[in-house]
Design a protein around this motif. Structure first.
Motif: not given
Length: 215
Positions: A5-18, A180-194
Motif C-alpha cells: 500500500y503506497l500513500v502519497r503525503h497530505g497537501q504540503a505547501n503548494p505556493g513554495a518556490k524551494t 493522501s491518496s491510496l495505491h494498492k499492489f499485489r506482490i507475487r513471485p512473478d511480479g507486482t500487480f496493480l
C-alpha cells in the motif's frame, strides 16, 4: 501473495518556490492524513511493516495517520522537482510553471529531458528509478502486508514498473495523484500487480469535496 500500500503525503505547501519551503504539511494536509488514518483503521487489517521516506511531509503524514514507521528510508524520497525546474530553464529555456495548466505541460517535458539526461537535477533519472525499486523490492514480499508513506513521483515510478509505462505515460499518471491518496499492489513471485490507483475513500463524502487536492 503479499500486498503493498503506497500513500502519497497530505497537501504540503503548494505556493513554495524551494524544496525546503515545500516540505511541510499545510493545515489541510494534516486533516487529510488524520482522515485517512481513521479510514485505514476502520477498513484495513494491520500491516507487517510500515515504511516512510525521510522527508518532513512523509513523517508528518504518517504521524497524522497514527502510524509509526518501522523504517524511514531516504530511497523513498521524492525527486527534487525544483532542481529539475532550474535545469529546464537553464538548459532548455523552459520557464517554470506559473499555473496548474503550465504544470501539466511542464511535467512531461521535464521527465522526458531527465530520462534523456539532458538535465540532471539532484540525481540522474536512472538513480531515482533504481533506488525506489530497490527499496520496495527489499520490503515487499509475498505473504507480507507493507504500508509505505511517500510521494507522487515515487508512486508514479512504481506504476511505471508494474505496468511498463513510458516516461510520458508516467508523467500523465503522476499529474492526477491526490494528496493522501491510496495505491494498492499485489506482490507475487512473478511480479507486482496493480489493485487500486489514486483511491481517496476517506474523502468520498460530498462535504469533503474541498479536501481533494493535487498540489
Amino acid at each position: 501473495m503479499g500486498e503493498l500500500y503506497l500513500v502519497r503525503h497530505g497537501q504540503a505547501n503548494p505556493g513554495a518556490k524551494t524544496e525546503e519551503d515545500y516540505d511541510r504539511l499545510s493545515d489541510l494536509g494534516h486533516a487529510q492524513a488524520a482522515l485517512l488514518g481513521t479510514w485505514m483503521r476502520d477498513h484495513e487489517a494491520p500491516f507487517d511493516l510500515t515504511l516512510a521516506g525521510t522527508l518532513r511531509r512523509h513523517r508528518e503524514t504518517a504521524e497524522g495517520m497514527g502510524y509509526t514507521p518501522d523504517t524511514f528510508d531516504e530511497r523513498l524520497n521524492e525527486m527534487e522537482y525544483f532542481a529539475l525546474v532550474r535545469d529546464m530553464e537553464a538548459f532548455h529555456n523552459v520557464a517554470p510553471p506559473a499555473s496548474p495548466e503550465d504544470f501539466a505541460t511542464h511535467m512531461p517535458q521535464t521527465l522526458a529531458a531527465w530520462e534523456q539526461a539532458t538535465i540532471n537535477g539532484s540525481e540522474p533519472f536512472a538513480t531515482f528509478e533504481t533506488r525506489i525499486h530497490s527499496a520496495l523490492s527489499e520490503a515487499a514480499k509475498p505473504g507480507k502486508r507493507v504500508l509505505c508513506v511517500t510521494s507522487g513521483g515515487v508512486i508514479s515510478m512504481v506504476m511505471r514498473g508494474a505496468l511498463g509505462l513510458s516516461t510520458d505515460q508516467m508523467a500523465h499518471v503522476l499529474l492526477p495523484i491526490y494528496n493522501s491518496s491510496l495505491h494498492k499492489f499485489r506482490i507475487r513471485p512473478d511480479g507486482t500487480f496493480l489493485m487500486a490507483f489514486n483511491a481517496v475513500p476517506h474523502l468520498d463524502p460530498p462535504h469533503l469535496a474541498d479536501h481533494r487536492t493535487h498540489l
